[in-house]
Design a protein around this motif. Structure first.
Motif, mmCIF file in Angstrom:
data_model
loop_
_atom_site.group_PDB
_atom_site.id
_atom_site.type_symbol
_atom_site.label_atom_id
_atom_site.label_comp_id
_atom_site.label_asym_id
_atom_site.label_seq_id
_atom_site.Cartn_x
_atom_site.Cartn_y
_atom_site.Cartn_z
ATOM 1 N N UNK A 47 0.834 -1.193 0.000
ATOM 2 C CA UNK A 47 0.000 0.000 0.000
ATOM 3 C C UNK A 47 0.875 1.251 0.000
ATOM 4 N N UNK A 48 0.672 2.126 -0.994
ATOM 5 C CA UNK A 48 1.454 3.364 -1.084
ATOM 6 C C UNK A 48 0.732 4.525 -0.419
ATOM 7 N N UNK A 49 -0.588 4.613 -0.619
ATOM 8 C CA UNK A 49 -1.356 5.713 -0.049
ATOM 9 C C UNK A 49 -2.834 5.366 -0.089
ATOM 10 N N UNK A 50 -3.588 5.979 0.811
ATOM 11 C CA UNK A 50 -5.038 5.837 0.818
ATOM 12 C C UNK A 50 -5.648 7.211 1.060
ATOM 13 N N UNK A 51 -6.608 7.588 0.219
ATOM 14 C CA UNK A 51 -7.277 8.870 0.358
ATOM 15 C C UNK A 51 -8.772 8.674 0.509
ATOM 16 N N UNK A 52 -9.346 9.321 1.516
ATOM 17 C CA UNK A 52 -10.779 9.176 1.776
ATOM 18 C C UNK A 52 -11.419 10.562 1.836
ATOM 19 N N UNK A 53 -12.692 10.664 1.457
ATOM 20 C CA UNK A 53 -13.363 11.963 1.482
ATOM 21 C C UNK A 53 -13.424 12.522 2.901
ATOM 22 N N UNK A 54 -13.349 13.837 3.005
ATOM 23 C CA UNK A 54 -13.482 14.507 4.299
ATOM 24 C C UNK A 54 -14.357 15.732 4.095
ATOM 25 N N UNK A 55 -15.194 16.025 5.072
ATOM 26 C CA UNK A 55 -16.064 17.198 4.999
ATOM 27 C C UNK A 55 -15.273 18.468 5.308
ATOM 28 N N UNK A 56 -15.673 19.579 4.717
ATOM 29 C CA UNK A 56 -14.980 20.846 4.951
ATOM 30 C C UNK A 56 -14.934 21.170 6.437
ATOM 31 N N UNK A 57 -16.026 20.907 7.134
ATOM 32 C CA UNK A 57 -16.099 21.219 8.556
ATOM 33 C C UNK A 57 -15.185 20.378 9.419
ATOM 34 N N UNK A 58 -14.658 19.273 8.863
ATOM 35 C CA UNK A 58 -13.775 18.393 9.629
ATOM 36 C C UNK A 58 -12.299 18.682 9.369
ATOM 37 N N UNK A 59 -12.008 19.681 8.526
ATOM 38 C CA UNK A 59 -10.620 20.032 8.266
ATOM 39 C C UNK A 59 -10.027 20.795 9.451
ATOM 40 N N UNK A 60 -8.739 20.566 9.756
ATOM 41 C CA UNK A 60 -8.071 21.441 10.723
ATOM 42 C C UNK A 60 -8.146 22.882 10.220
ATOM 43 N N UNK A 61 -8.273 23.827 11.140
ATOM 44 C CA UNK A 61 -8.429 25.230 10.728
ATOM 45 C C UNK A 61 -7.269 25.690 9.836
ATOM 46 N N UNK A 62 -6.052 25.294 10.186
ATOM 47 C CA UNK A 62 -4.888 25.724 9.403
ATOM 48 C C UNK A 62 -4.974 25.224 7.968
ATOM 49 N N UNK A 63 -5.505 24.022 7.783
ATOM 50 C CA UNK A 63 -5.654 23.450 6.444
ATOM 51 C C UNK A 63 -6.724 24.218 5.668
ATOM 52 N N UNK A 64 -7.835 24.505 6.324
ATOM 53 C CA UNK A 64 -8.922 25.234 5.676
ATOM 54 C C UNK A 64 -8.464 26.615 5.224
ATOM 55 N N UNK A 65 -7.715 27.316 6.080
ATOM 56 C CA UNK A 65 -7.211 28.654 5.732
ATOM 57 C C UNK A 65 -6.237 28.569 4.559
ATOM 58 N N UNK A 66 -5.355 27.558 4.575
ATOM 59 C CA UNK A 66 -4.375 27.405 3.501
ATOM 60 C C UNK A 66 -5.061 27.134 2.169
#
Length: 203
Positions: free
Chosen positions: A54-73
């Motif tokens: 396994x190299x990587x796994x990506x799953x959907x995430x809701x905007x409201x569940x993002x860390x604030x720093x990620x959302x701002x970036x």
């Protein structure tokens, strides 16, 4: 195991036919399963190295569940645009976040993608390019690596000084993605498959 003990999810999965830049710390199967069990509704992405690791796994995430720093970036790096995918990514032993947006200007469509860690630091960013801006020498190497028509080209930036091209290719019903450096070295060659994943539900 009865059907009620499984989670069924539609997935766009990348199966690497040739993985040339192995992950330093590939995510464990346990980490990936936990991520899939907690995923929001939407397309999933799983990437496998040659041999099945396994190299990587990506799953959907809701905007409201993002860390604030990620959302701002994301708002700073990708102002406007139409959200296409928003994922939590387990890769290289880290928990990252990827945002991909589509931008439409009249008849022209372009794409921007950014991969960030939890404090909003950019790990990778890309933007689409007109096909004619792909250097001929790079296009030739990509065409040698995978047969087919190049559908889209992205310019990608990783670590400082690390830049390469990413080409999305179609040959009949087969779809591929190829990463190639500006010098013509193939970094990655992977086939894109649409599949269905059945993940054991949490007890």
């Amino acid at each position: 195991m009865i059907a009620g003990d499984m989670l069924k999810a539609r997935s766009a999965a990348l199966f690497a036919a040739g993985w040339f830049t192995a992950c330093a710390t590939p995510p464990s199967t346990t980490d990936a399963v936990q991520a899939l069990q907690n995923a929001a509704a939407g397309p999933l992405q799983v990437e496998l190295q040659t041999g099945g690791a396994l190299a990587a796994a990506g799953v959907p995430v809701a905007v409201g569940d993002l860390p604030r720093a990620v959302s701002v970036a994301i708002d700073t790096i990708q102002p406007g645009g139409e959200p296409h995918t928003l994922q939590r990514v387990i890769q290289d032993g880290d928990e990252l976040y990827r945002s991909t947006k589509r931008y439409v200007d009249g008849d022209a469509t372009s794409w921007r993608s950014v991969l960030l860690d939890g404090d909003g630091t950019v790990r990778e960013r890309s933007h689409s390019l007109p096909r004619l801006e792909l250097p001929a020498s790079v296009a030739a190497q990509i065409e040698r690596a995978v047969r087919g028509a190049i559908q889209r080209v992205d310019a990608v930036q990783g670590d400082p000084g690390a830049e390469w091209f990413r080409a999305y290719i179609r040959h009949g019903d087969a779809r591929w993605v190829v990463d190639c450096t500006r010098g013509g070295a193939i970094r990655r060659r992977a086939r894109i498959l649409t599949s269905e994943l059945w993940v054991a539900a949490k007890p």
